[in-house]
Motif scaffolding. Structure first.
Motif, PDB file in Angstrom:
ATOM      1  N   ALA A   4       4.278  48.045  38.480  1.00  0.00           N
ATOM      2  CA  ALA A   4       4.995  46.897  39.044  1.00  0.00           C
ATOM      3  C   ALA A   4       4.035  45.828  39.567  1.00  0.00           C
ATOM      4  CB  ALA A   4       5.919  47.364  40.167  1.00  0.00           C
ATOM      5  N   GLU A   5       2.825  46.247  39.989  1.00  0.00           N
ATOM      6  CA  GLU A   5       1.873  45.289  40.567  1.00  0.00           C
ATOM      7  C   GLU A   5       1.285  44.343  39.525  1.00  0.00           C
ATOM      8  OE1 GLU A   5      -0.997  46.674  43.475  1.00  0.00           O
ATOM      9  OE2 GLU A   5      -0.007  48.627  43.521  1.00  0.00           O
ATOM     10  N   GLY A   6       1.246  44.774  38.267  1.00  0.00           N
ATOM     11  CA  GLY A   6       0.620  43.934  37.252  1.00  0.00           C
ATOM     12  C   GLY A   6       1.570  43.053  36.481  1.00  0.00           C
ATOM     13  N   ILE A   7       2.875  43.203  36.711  1.00  0.00           N
ATOM     14  CA  ILE A   7       3.858  42.459  35.915  1.00  0.00           C
ATOM     15  C   ILE A   7       3.681  40.957  36.056  1.00  0.00           C
ATOM     16  CG2 ILE A   7       6.311  41.959  35.613  1.00  0.00           C
ATOM     17  CD1 ILE A   7       5.637  44.650  34.523  1.00  0.00           C
ATOM     18  N   ARG A   8       3.569  40.470  37.293  1.00  0.00           N
ATOM     19  CA  ARG A   8       3.473  39.020  37.497  1.00  0.00           C
ATOM     20  C   ARG A   8       2.171  38.428  36.940  1.00  0.00           C
ATOM     21  NH1 ARG A   8       6.056  35.390  40.876  1.00  0.00           N
ATOM     22  NH2 ARG A   8       7.195  37.089  41.857  1.00  0.00           N
ATOM     23  N   PRO A   9       0.988  38.991  37.282  1.00  0.00           N
ATOM     24  CA  PRO A   9      -0.242  38.342  36.792  1.00  0.00           C
ATOM     25  C   PRO A   9      -0.467  38.461  35.290  1.00  0.00           C
ATOM     26  CG  PRO A   9      -0.777  40.347  38.026  1.00  0.00           C
ATOM     27  CD  PRO A   9       0.680  40.074  38.233  1.00  0.00           C
ATOM     28  N   ILE A  10       0.143  39.446  34.635  1.00  0.00           N
ATOM     29  CA  ILE A  10      -0.183  39.646  33.219  1.00  0.00           C
ATOM     30  C   ILE A  10       0.392  38.549  32.329  1.00  0.00           C
ATOM     31  CG2 ILE A  10       1.821  41.036  32.502  1.00  0.00           C
ATOM     32  CD1 ILE A  10      -0.138  42.793  30.941  1.00  0.00           C
ATOM     33  N   TRP A  11       1.451  37.869  32.773  1.00  0.00           N
ATOM     34  CA  TRP A  11       2.069  36.890  31.877  1.00  0.00           C
ATOM     35  C   TRP A  11       1.161  35.696  31.617  1.00  0.00           C
ATOM     36  CZ3 TRP A  11       5.303  38.846  28.882  1.00  0.00           C
ATOM     37  CH2 TRP A  11       6.166  39.858  29.300  1.00  0.00           C
ATOM     38  N   GLY A  12       0.329  35.340  32.602  1.00  0.00           N
ATOM     39  CA  GLY A  12      -0.644  34.270  32.364  1.00  0.00           C
ATOM     40  C   GLY A  12      -1.642  34.660  31.292  1.00  0.00           C
ATOM     41  N   TYR A  13      -2.106  35.897  31.368  1.00  0.00           N
ATOM     42  CA  TYR A  13      -3.050  36.374  30.353  1.00  0.00           C
ATOM     43  C   TYR A  13      -2.382  36.470  28.982  1.00  0.00           C
ATOM     44  CZ  TYR A  13      -6.148  37.614  34.229  1.00  0.00           C
ATOM     45  OH  TYR A  13      -6.961  37.564  35.335  1.00  0.00           O
ATOM     46  N   MET A  14      -1.121  36.910  28.948  1.00  0.00           N
ATOM     47  CA  MET A  14      -0.419  36.999  27.672  1.00  0.00           C
ATOM     48  C   MET A  14      -0.250  35.612  27.038  1.00  0.00           C
ATOM     49  SD  MET A  14       0.275  40.068  26.710  1.00  0.00           S
ATOM     50  CE  MET A  14      -0.994  41.089  27.494  1.00  0.00           C
ATOM     51  N   LEU A  15       0.012  34.601  27.879  1.00  0.00           N
ATOM     52  CA  LEU A  15       0.127  33.239  27.365  1.00  0.00           C
ATOM     53  C   LEU A  15      -1.199  32.776  26.776  1.00  0.00           C
ATOM     54  CD1 LEU A  15       1.677  30.605  26.962  1.00  0.00           C
ATOM     55  CD2 LEU A  15       1.062  29.957  29.309  1.00  0.00           C
ATOM     56  N   ALA A  16      -2.318  33.088  27.472  1.00  0.00           N
ATOM     57  CA  ALA A  16      -3.643  32.723  26.959  1.00  0.00           C
ATOM     58  C   ALA A  16      -3.900  33.406  25.617  1.00  0.00           C
ATOM     59  CB  ALA A  16      -4.720  33.109  27.975  1.00  0.00           C
ATOM     60  N   LEU A  17      -3.523  34.690  25.511  1.00  0.00           N
ATOM     61  CA  LEU A  17      -3.705  35.408  24.254  1.00  0.00           C
ATOM     62  C   LEU A  17      -2.858  34.799  23.136  1.00  0.00           C
ATOM     63  CD1 LEU A  17      -3.666  39.135  25.471  1.00  0.00           C
ATOM     64  CD2 LEU A  17      -5.637  37.847  24.633  1.00  0.00           C
ATOM     65  N   PHE A  18      -1.636  34.406  23.479  1.00  0.00           N
ATOM     66  CA  PHE A  18      -0.751  33.828  22.459  1.00  0.00           C
ATOM     67  C   PHE A  18      -1.317  32.500  21.956  1.00  0.00           C
ATOM     68  CE2 PHE A  18       2.987  31.373  21.081  1.00  0.00           C
ATOM     69  CZ  PHE A  18       3.493  32.252  20.135  1.00  0.00           C
ATOM     70  N   LEU A  19      -1.849  31.688  22.863  1.00  0.00           N
ATOM     71  CA  LEU A  19      -2.459  30.424  22.439  1.00  0.00           C
ATOM     72  C   LEU A  19      -3.674  30.696  21.549  1.00  0.00           C
ATOM     73  CD1 LEU A  19      -2.249  28.375  25.776  1.00  0.00           C
ATOM     74  CD2 LEU A  19      -0.841  28.109  23.725  1.00  0.00           C
ATOM     75  N   GLY A  20      -4.470  31.713  21.914  1.00  0.00           N
ATOM     76  CA  GLY A  20      -5.605  32.086  21.074  1.00  0.00           C
ATOM     77  C   GLY A  20      -5.158  32.549  19.705  1.00  0.00           C
ATOM     78  N   LEU A  21      -4.053  33.298  19.651  1.00  0.00           N
ATOM     79  CA  LEU A  21      -3.506  33.761  18.372  1.00  0.00           C
ATOM     80  C   LEU A  21      -3.088  32.578  17.507  1.00  0.00           C
ATOM     81  CD1 LEU A  21      -2.326  35.770  16.353  1.00  0.00           C
ATOM     82  CD2 LEU A  21      -0.339  36.018  17.861  1.00  0.00           C
ATOM     83  N   ILE A  22      -2.468  31.567  18.120  1.00  0.00           N
ATOM     84  CA  ILE A  22      -2.063  30.367  17.377  1.00  0.00           C
ATOM     85  C   ILE A  22      -3.289  29.687  16.770  1.00  0.00           C
ATOM     86  CG2 ILE A  22      -0.979  28.099  17.542  1.00  0.00           C
ATOM     87  CD1 ILE A  22       0.939  30.494  17.751  1.00  0.00           C
ATOM     88  N   ILE A  23      -4.394  29.621  17.537  1.00  0.00           N
ATOM     89  CA  ILE A  23      -5.624  28.996  17.029  1.00  0.00           C
ATOM     90  C   ILE A  23      -6.163  29.779  15.835  1.00  0.00           C
ATOM     91  CG2 ILE A  23      -8.035  28.496  17.596  1.00  0.00           C
ATOM     92  CD1 ILE A  23      -7.087  27.914  20.475  1.00  0.00           C
ATOM     93  N   VAL A  24      -6.197  31.129  15.972  1.00  0.00           N
ATOM     94  CA  VAL A  24      -6.687  31.972  14.875  1.00  0.00           C
ATOM     95  C   VAL A  24      -5.806  31.803  13.640  1.00  0.00           C
ATOM     96  CG1 VAL A  24      -7.017  34.367  14.122  1.00  0.00           C
ATOM     97  CG2 VAL A  24      -7.770  33.652  16.404  1.00  0.00           C
ATOM     98  N   ALA A  25      -4.489  31.737  13.849  1.00  0.00           N
ATOM     99  CA  ALA A  25      -3.571  31.583  12.721  1.00  0.00           C
ATOM    100  C   ALA A  25      -3.720  30.221  12.053  1.00  0.00           C
ATOM    101  CB  ALA A  25      -2.131  31.780  13.189  1.00  0.00           C
ATOM    102  N   ALA A  26      -3.993  29.193  12.841  1.00  0.00           N
ATOM    103  CA  ALA A  26      -4.064  27.831  12.311  1.00  0.00           C
ATOM    104  C   ALA A  26      -5.386  27.534  11.605  1.00  0.00           C
ATOM    105  CB  ALA A  26      -3.853  26.823  13.447  1.00  0.00           C
ATOM    106  N   ILE A  27      -6.444  28.283  11.950  1.00  0.00           N
ATOM    107  CA  ILE A  27      -7.771  28.016  11.380  1.00  0.00           C
ATOM    108  C   ILE A  27      -8.260  29.260  10.655  1.00  0.00           C
ATOM    109  CG2 ILE A  27     -10.121  27.215  11.871  1.00  0.00           C
ATOM    110  CD1 ILE A  27      -9.074  26.066  14.505  1.00  0.00           C
ATOM    111  N   PRO A  28      -7.976  29.398   9.367  1.00  0.00           N
ATOM    112  CA  PRO A  28      -8.376  30.604   8.626  1.00  0.00           C
ATOM    113  C   PRO A  28      -9.874  30.881   8.663  1.00  0.00           C
ATOM    114  CG  PRO A  28      -6.808  29.293   7.350  1.00  0.00           C
ATOM    115  CD  PRO A  28      -7.195  28.464   8.537  1.00  0.00           C
ATOM    116  N   TRP A  29     -10.690  29.843   8.793  1.00  0.00           N
ATOM    117  CA  TRP A  29     -12.150  30.025   8.787  1.00  0.00           C
ATOM    118  C   TRP A  29     -12.599  31.002   9.862  1.00  0.00           C
ATOM    119  CZ3 TRP A  29     -16.084  29.381  12.312  1.00  0.00           C
ATOM    120  CH2 TRP A  29     -17.379  29.428  11.805  1.00  0.00           C
TER     121      TRP A  29
END
Length: 594
Positions: free
Chosen positions: A563-588
């Protein structure tokens, strides 16, 4: 009875494959029988390991909903899960025996022995799991619960049996009934994932087709017998070995001396340590177990909140999924035919991109951290810690170089890492606890058996999907999506985030990889680029609460209330999702160095 033979099998596989590497590359005299003997022993290792996992209750299962039930309901669902697993085992026991008997007519090419010596592992492993299931039911102690659970399973299976004439008329709608409905209900009820898959494909084949059940056993054998998957137990053992020898601690100590005085410094250390360790063990649980106990006490002493620590640990688990020799990379290569060496090369840079995204968030969150009580390490201290850590830091590069230069295959290279780590522990770090060797070998067999049984039953499901024509329909639908490759990638990201949270990475890949990778090639997406997208999406799902199993594993390793990690993890998940979008958009990023 089972643990000692399983431990000996792990040790034997290490010796056989390492001797094969030395004979071929060092003596230029390859052993033609080494791969064949390793393959024979591997199926025995998989089945005995699965039996140990069953006895220990360590088969992978989704417990998010079960955990919310009352203690009485949870106990009843556990008994139902055991009864359901027992039902599947009893249903395939005789077909497995028949399959092993039929294999006696086949002679292995190098050793010239009957293939039944290898296939006999299936009925014997199934019999052992049946025995352990019965013993577990006896230990429950409440006859009423056992009878009620057995009756529940029997009634549900009887209802499906009587519905057979109706089911045969539904055609491919049965795919939804069995592979979505049955699997979903079983998984959410807490039945181990391997047996949920097994029950669904058994029901589909028996009740809607005229396919002999022996074919299912054959597909399970095929799924568990890929020699490339032998690297799973070997890399799991390597992860345990680097923790035992102190190599992981040496790497972390060096990074801490380098960055410990910076605001949020130990958080950067956690990111870097997970990146390095992921290049050694291949197992996320082993990675987190090697890093967290070393860093968490000091980070807590500096005022970091336990919830934020476990949130970042989970995020780094998702971020490093593509770092070779990740078990998911190896699994993708084995089930889709993509080059393992190409996946190993392509996985490095996407991990860096996600690490940079997480680092940016760490900088923002800890830009006002009070470091007045922190002493900066001197140049001499940094130099000493680097010299101590150098043999450990070199290991990931030794492993990658051995694969890229052709010294060893992706399967054999793990034995080079094991020998390297053992010598470093004995001669350099002088830390090698011989008493821990036996439990480590047993734990390796247990975890590997749990993973490989999932791969076996998921291979059966994937075969059923293919034979039904579903793959052709899916290919046509996905290929016809408006927007071409962009839409296909977007749909894949959403789908694999969901699959990662429900099924975990390996079973999801085995089930859907053979279906979707040909479609990716058809719409013009490079297979290595697509592999990175899929793995990162699954990683986000795997470590995202409330369903992500990886998140709860991180909480258990860090000894933090989920329960202690639920709130802070969503910021990290958002950062990971943005990184995933970058990887998906740039095949190189994924294929630039191939």
């Amino acid at each position: 009875m089972v643990e000692i033979p399983a431990a000996l099998l792990v040790a034997a596989e290490i010796v056989i494959l390492f001797v094969g590497v030395v004979a071929r590359y060092g003596l230029h005299s390859p052993l033609i029988w080494s791969d064949e003997l390793a393959s024979i022993l591997f199926l025995w290792l998989a089945m005995l390991g699965a039996a140990i996992a069953f006895r220990r209750g360590e088969h992978m299962r989704m417990t998010a909903l079960v955990a919310r039930a009352t203690p009485v309901q949870r106990a009843f669902l556990d008994v139902v899960g055991t009864c359901a697993a027992l039902a599947f085992l009893l249903l395939i026991a005789w077909p497995a025996y028949d399959y092993a008997y039929e294999e006696s007519y086949i002679t292995t090419p190098a050793l010239q022995i009957a293939n039944s010596f290898r296939a006999a592992a299936l009925p014997i492993g199934i019999a052992l799991m049946v025995l352990f299931a019965l013993l577990r039911l006896v230990r429950v102690g409440r006859l009423r619960d056992v009878v009620a659970a057995a009756a529940t399973v029997a009634v549900i299976m009887g209802a499906f049996w009587f519905a057979e004439p109706w089911l045969r008329q539904l055609g491919n709608l049965n795919l939804i009934i069995f592979f979505v409905g049955v699997v979903g209900i079983c998984v959410f009820a807490g039945i181990p994932i391997a047996f949920a898959f097994g029950l669904s494909i058994f029901g589909y084949l028996v009740l809607t087709t005229r396919t002999p059940v022996q074919v299912l056993v054959g597909r399970m054998d095929e799924g568990m017998s890929h020699l490339i998957l032998l690297s799973v137990p070997l890399f799991v053992f390597l992860g345990l070995l680097i923790e035992m020898t102190g190599m992981a601690r040496a790497m972390v100590s060096f990074l801490a001396s380098l960055l410990g005085h910076v605001r949020g410094g130990l958080h950067y250390v956690l990111l870097g340590a997970m990146y390095l360790v992921s290049g050694i063990s291949g197992s996320k649980a082993a990675d987190m177990a090697a890093v967290a106990p070393v860093l968490f006490p000091e980070m807590k002493a500096r005022g970091a909140k336990p919830g934020d620590l476990v949130a970042l640990l989970s995020a780094t688990g998702a971020q490093t999924e593509t770092i070779p020799p990740s078990l998911v990379l190896i699994t993708i290569g084995s089930v889709t035919g993509v080059s393992i060496a190409a996946l190993f090369t392509g996985g490095l840079l996407p991990g860096v991109v996600l690490a940079l995204m997480l680092s940016a968030l760490v900088w923002w969150r800890y830009r006002h951290e009070d470091l007045r009580h922190v002493k900066r390490a001197t140049t001499g201290e940094i130099g000493r810690s680097f010299v101590i850590a150098l043999p450990a830091i070199a290991l990931p590069f030794v492993i990658r170089a051995a694969v890229v230069e052709g010294v060893a295959t992706a399967t054999e290279v793990s034995t080079i890492g094991i020998v390297y780590a053992a010598l470093a522990g004995l001669l350099i770090y002088r830390r090698f606890d011989w008493r821990r060797l036996k439990p480590m070998l047993i734990d390796t067999a247990c975890l590997s058996g749990a993973i490989l049984l999932i791969i076996g039953t998921a291979t059966g499901m994937a075969w059923g999907l293919t034979q039904s024509g579903f793959s052709r329909s899916l290919a046509a639908t996905m290929a016809a999506l408006p927007g071409g490759s962009v839409t296909f990638i977007a749909v894949s990201i959403v789908a694999f985030i969901i699959l990662g949270s429900v099924l975990e990475g390996i079973p999801a890949i085995v089930l859907f990889g053979p279906l979707l990778f040909p479609i990716a090639r058809q719409v013009g997406v490079h297979e290595v680029h697509y592999a990175m997208i899929v793995i990162l999406a699954m990683g986000i799902g795997l470590f995202a609460p409330p369903f992500g199993v990886g998140y709860y594993a991180a909480c258990a390793i860090g000894r933090v209330d989920p329960a202690e990690g639920i709130r802070p993890i969503w910021g990290y998940m958002l950062a990971l999702f943005l990184g995933l979008i970058i990887v998906a958009a740039i095949p190189w990023i994924s294929i630039g160095f191939l």
